[in-house]
Scaffold this motif. Sequence first.
Motif, PDB file in Angstrom:
ATOM      1  N   ALA A 178      -7.702 -10.911  12.712  1.00  0.00           N
ATOM      2  CA  ALA A 178      -7.040 -10.198  11.624  1.00  0.00           C
ATOM      3  C   ALA A 178      -7.124  -8.693  11.814  1.00  0.00           C
ATOM      4  O   ALA A 178      -6.155  -7.962  11.581  1.00  0.00           O
ATOM      5  N   ALA A 179      -8.279  -8.198  12.260  1.00  0.00           N
ATOM      6  CA  ALA A 179      -8.447  -6.760  12.468  1.00  0.00           C
ATOM      7  C   ALA A 179      -7.538  -6.248  13.578  1.00  0.00           C
ATOM      8  O   ALA A 179      -6.933  -5.173  13.467  1.00  0.00           O
ATOM      9  N   VAL A 180      -7.428  -7.006  14.669  1.00  0.00           N
ATOM     10  CA  VAL A 180      -6.574  -6.584  15.777  1.00  0.00           C
ATOM     11  C   VAL A 180      -5.107  -6.562  15.351  1.00  0.00           C
ATOM     12  O   VAL A 180      -4.369  -5.618  15.654  1.00  0.00           O
ATOM     13  N   VAL A 181      -4.664  -7.612  14.650  1.00  0.00           N
ATOM     14  CA  VAL A 181      -3.278  -7.659  14.190  1.00  0.00           C
ATOM     15  C   VAL A 181      -3.009  -6.532  13.206  1.00  0.00           C
ATOM     16  O   VAL A 181      -1.964  -5.869  13.256  1.00  0.00           O
ATOM     17  N   ALA A 182      -3.953  -6.295  12.291  1.00  0.00           N
ATOM     18  CA  ALA A 182      -3.775  -5.220  11.314  1.00  0.00           C
ATOM     19  C   ALA A 182      -3.682  -3.867  11.997  1.00  0.00           C
ATOM     20  O   ALA A 182      -2.899  -3.005  11.580  1.00  0.00           O
ATOM     21  N   MET A 183      -4.475  -3.659  13.040  1.00  0.00           N
ATOM     22  CA  MET A 183      -4.423  -2.409  13.791  1.00  0.00           C
ATOM     23  C   MET A 183      -3.019  -2.163  14.327  1.00  0.00           C
ATOM     24  O   MET A 183      -2.491  -1.043  14.243  1.00  0.00           O
ATOM     25  N   ALA A 184      -2.401  -3.212  14.863  1.00  0.00           N
ATOM     26  CA  ALA A 184      -1.055  -3.061  15.413  1.00  0.00           C
ATOM     27  C   ALA A 184      -0.020  -2.877  14.313  1.00  0.00           C
ATOM     28  O   ALA A 184       0.831  -1.983  14.376  1.00  0.00           O
ATOM     29  N   VAL A 185      -0.086  -3.725  13.290  1.00  0.00           N
ATOM     30  CA  VAL A 185       0.922  -3.700  12.233  1.00  0.00           C
ATOM     31  C   VAL A 185       0.891  -2.379  11.463  1.00  0.00           C
ATOM     32  O   VAL A 185       1.933  -1.835  11.090  1.00  0.00           O
ATOM     33  N   ALA A 186      -0.306  -1.845  11.231  1.00  0.00           N
ATOM     34  CA  ALA A 186      -0.426  -0.638  10.428  1.00  0.00           C
ATOM     35  C   ALA A 186       0.307   0.548  11.040  1.00  0.00           C
ATOM     36  O   ALA A 186       0.722   1.452  10.321  1.00  0.00           O
ATOM     37  N   GLN A 187       0.501   0.548  12.358  1.00  0.00           N
ATOM     38  CA  GLN A 187       1.176   1.680  12.982  1.00  0.00           C
ATOM     39  C   GLN A 187       2.503   1.320  13.631  1.00  0.00           C
ATOM     40  O   GLN A 187       3.368   2.181  13.766  1.00  0.00           O
ATOM     41  N   THR A 188       2.682   0.080  14.024  1.00  0.00           N
ATOM     42  CA  THR A 188       3.895  -0.277  14.764  1.00  0.00           C
ATOM     43  C   THR A 188       4.817  -1.218  14.005  1.00  0.00           C
ATOM     44  O   THR A 188       5.957  -1.404  14.404  1.00  0.00           O
ATOM     45  N   GLY A 189       4.339  -1.837  12.930  1.00  0.00           N
ATOM     46  CA  GLY A 189       5.154  -2.813  12.242  1.00  0.00           C
ATOM     47  C   GLY A 189       4.968  -4.201  12.820  1.00  0.00           C
ATOM     48  O   GLY A 189       4.113  -4.437  13.670  1.00  0.00           O
ATOM     49  N   SER A 207       0.827  -1.206   0.000  1.00  0.00           N
ATOM     50  CA  SER A 207       0.000   0.000   0.000  1.00  0.00           C
ATOM     51  C   SER A 207       0.861   1.256   0.000  1.00  0.00           C
ATOM     52  O   SER A 207       0.578   2.225  -0.705  1.00  0.00           O
ATOM     53  N   LEU A 208       1.934   1.231   0.773  1.00  0.00           N
ATOM     54  CA  LEU A 208       2.841   2.381   0.803  1.00  0.00           C
ATOM     55  C   LEU A 208       3.518   2.610  -0.539  1.00  0.00           C
ATOM     56  O   LEU A 208       3.608   3.734  -1.032  1.00  0.00           O
ATOM     57  N   LEU A 209       3.996   1.533  -1.141  1.00  0.00           N
ATOM     58  CA  LEU A 209       4.726   1.672  -2.398  1.00  0.00           C
ATOM     59  C   LEU A 209       3.824   2.105  -3.552  1.00  0.00           C
ATOM     60  O   LEU A 209       4.293   2.707  -4.513  1.00  0.00           O
ATOM     61  N   LEU A 210       2.541   1.789  -3.441  1.00  0.00           N
ATOM     62  CA  LEU A 210       1.602   2.219  -4.470  1.00  0.00           C
ATOM     63  C   LEU A 210       1.191   3.676  -4.306  1.00  0.00           C
ATOM     64  O   LEU A 210       0.483   4.225  -5.156  1.00  0.00           O
ATOM     65  N   GLY A 211       1.614   4.292  -3.209  1.00  0.00           N
ATOM     66  CA  GLY A 211       1.328   5.696  -2.991  1.00  0.00           C
ATOM     67  C   GLY A 211      -0.102   5.990  -2.620  1.00  0.00           C
ATOM     68  O   GLY A 211      -0.610   7.085  -2.880  1.00  0.00           O
ATOM     69  N   THR A 212      -0.791   5.052  -1.994  1.00  0.00           N
ATOM     70  CA  THR A 212      -2.181   5.268  -1.615  1.00  0.00           C
ATOM     71  C   THR A 212      -2.274   6.154  -0.385  1.00  0.00           C
ATOM     72  O   THR A 212      -1.287   6.394   0.309  1.00  0.00           O
ATOM     73  N   THR A 213      -3.473   6.616  -0.084  1.00  0.00           N
ATOM     74  CA  THR A 213      -3.679   7.494   1.063  1.00  0.00           C
ATOM     75  C   THR A 213      -3.426   6.732   2.350  1.00  0.00           C
ATOM     76  O   THR A 213      -4.110   5.750   2.656  1.00  0.00           O
ATOM     77  N   TYR A 214      -2.475   7.189   3.127  1.00  0.00           N
ATOM     78  CA  TYR A 214      -2.025   6.473   4.320  1.00  0.00           C
ATOM     79  C   TYR A 214      -3.149   6.239   5.319  1.00  0.00           C
ATOM     80  O   TYR A 214      -3.381   5.125   5.779  1.00  0.00           O
ATOM     81  N   ALA A 215      -3.871   7.299   5.646  1.00  0.00           N
ATOM     82  CA  ALA A 215      -4.819   7.217   6.759  1.00  0.00           C
ATOM     83  C   ALA A 215      -5.985   6.292   6.471  1.00  0.00           C
ATOM     84  O   ALA A 215      -6.539   5.696   7.390  1.00  0.00           O
ATOM     85  N   LEU A 216      -6.372   6.143   5.208  1.00  0.00           N
ATOM     86  CA  LEU A 216      -7.568   5.381   4.903  1.00  0.00           C
ATOM     87  C   LEU A 216      -7.265   3.981   4.402  1.00  0.00           C
ATOM     88  O   LEU A 216      -7.912   3.016   4.804  1.00  0.00           O
ATOM     89  N   GLU A 240       0.663   8.940  16.920  1.00  0.00           N
ATOM     90  CA  GLU A 240      -0.045  10.175  16.609  1.00  0.00           C
ATOM     91  C   GLU A 240      -1.454  10.082  17.178  1.00  0.00           C
ATOM     92  O   GLU A 240      -2.106   9.037  17.090  1.00  0.00           O
ATOM     93  N   TRP A 241      -1.928  11.208  17.747  1.00  0.00           N
ATOM     94  CA  TRP A 241      -3.204  11.190  18.450  1.00  0.00           C
ATOM     95  C   TRP A 241      -4.380  10.752  17.573  1.00  0.00           C
ATOM     96  O   TRP A 241      -5.240   9.992  18.037  1.00  0.00           O
ATOM     97  N   PRO A 242      -4.520  11.212  16.311  1.00  0.00           N
ATOM     98  CA  PRO A 242      -5.653  10.722  15.500  1.00  0.00           C
ATOM     99  C   PRO A 242      -5.646   9.205  15.328  1.00  0.00           C
ATOM    100  O   PRO A 242      -6.686   8.552  15.432  1.00  0.00           O
ATOM    101  N   TRP A 243      -4.452   8.646  15.078  1.00  0.00           N
ATOM    102  CA  TRP A 243      -4.336   7.195  14.960  1.00  0.00           C
ATOM    103  C   TRP A 243      -4.660   6.500  16.280  1.00  0.00           C
ATOM    104  O   TRP A 243      -5.321   5.459  16.300  1.00  0.00           O
ATOM    105  N   LEU A 244      -4.178   7.061  17.375  1.00  0.00           N
ATOM    106  CA  LEU A 244      -4.424   6.459  18.674  1.00  0.00           C
ATOM    107  C   LEU A 244      -5.910   6.405  18.984  1.00  0.00           C
ATOM    108  O   LEU A 244      -6.414   5.410  19.515  1.00  0.00           O
ATOM    109  N   ALA A 245      -6.621   7.484  18.662  1.00  0.00           N
ATOM    110  CA  ALA A 245      -8.061   7.504  18.916  1.00  0.00           C
ATOM    111  C   ALA A 245      -8.782   6.444  18.089  1.00  0.00           C
ATOM    112  O   ALA A 245      -9.641   5.707  18.596  1.00  0.00           O
ATOM    113  N   ALA A 246      -8.427   6.355  16.798  1.00  0.00           N
ATOM    114  CA  ALA A 246      -9.056   5.349  15.937  1.00  0.00           C
ATOM    115  C   ALA A 246      -8.738   3.932  16.406  1.00  0.00           C
ATOM    116  O   ALA A 246      -9.615   3.056  16.446  1.00  0.00           O
TER     117      ALA A 246
END
Length: 317
Positions: free
Chosen positions: A230-241, A94-103, A176-182
């Motif tokens: 999958a959703a919980v793991v994705a939540m962590a990976v998307a921001q922490t690796g 997703s990063l390499l394709l240049g898509t919108t990070y937040a969404l 980042e606070w917006p990510w933390l809230a989501a």
Amino acid sequence: MAFSLSYSSPLGKFALASAVAALLAMALAYDLPNGDLGAEIFWQLRFPRVLLAFMAGAGLAVAGLWLQTLFRHALVEPGLLGVSAGASLAAVLSLLLGTTYALVLPFAACVGAALSLLTVLAMARRYQLQAEALLLVGIALNAVLSAATQLLLILAPDSGLRAGSFWLMGSFANAEWPWLAANAVLLLVLLGWGIKRCTSFDIWLLGEREAGHLGLNVRRFRRQVIWASAAVVAMAVAQTGSIAFIGLMAPHIASRLVGSMHRQLMPATLLVGGALAIFADTLARTLMAPLELPVGILTALFGAPFFLIILRQRWQR
């Protein structure tokens, strides 16, 4: 193991709560300067980072518990089944394709994690694999997905290489606070789902046929566990690796403290996972200061021996 016979100990609960509180206090207050500068560092850097570490560790731990219960095996965790690698591959792509990070990034990571888990389950049903064989399938899938991620990074431009490498090492610095809230909202929703189904998790451990006879919708429950994990793991990976082995260690430690019933085990696993992540992050910041170590390296150094110990205990039975 996460579903071993044990007993609920008030002393264990008190020890767990005290350890988590002490660790939080140490992580938040360590090496802060006095005055306005210290307050600004606390609110803008330290507190968000510790909060992210706790949420990511708690999420990975609970996902590990759910997957251990789903597979009825004590050695299962998101990293060993390729779930984290699938989420990382999708996030890097997703990063390499240049898509919108937040969404796009969280959704891509969730899809990658779910597809990895569905692949393991499909092979299990197709070839009627035992639990130990499932781990080997997961390890092989993890190797393939990791190789694909490395190939993407080799072909990526320098900016993509730097951004993608973040997911391979693991860090809580990108708080980042917006990510933390989501993330907090998603984690609370999924934990609420899990707490409401504690009885279903306990029934599942009796076996699929027995669970069906007791009124559990087996197919729907399995599908819900897959997507929730999958959703919980994705939540962590998307921001922490990709941070491995927290999902393996936390359920085992929690079960020794509060027992095997999921109504007590699930909250305890959450606390233990958060504490492990905060402890690893504190070591990463302080062990070789001012150099900061990747958190994923430290959790692997702790988790790999833990995995071997559990494996040795199973072989000796």
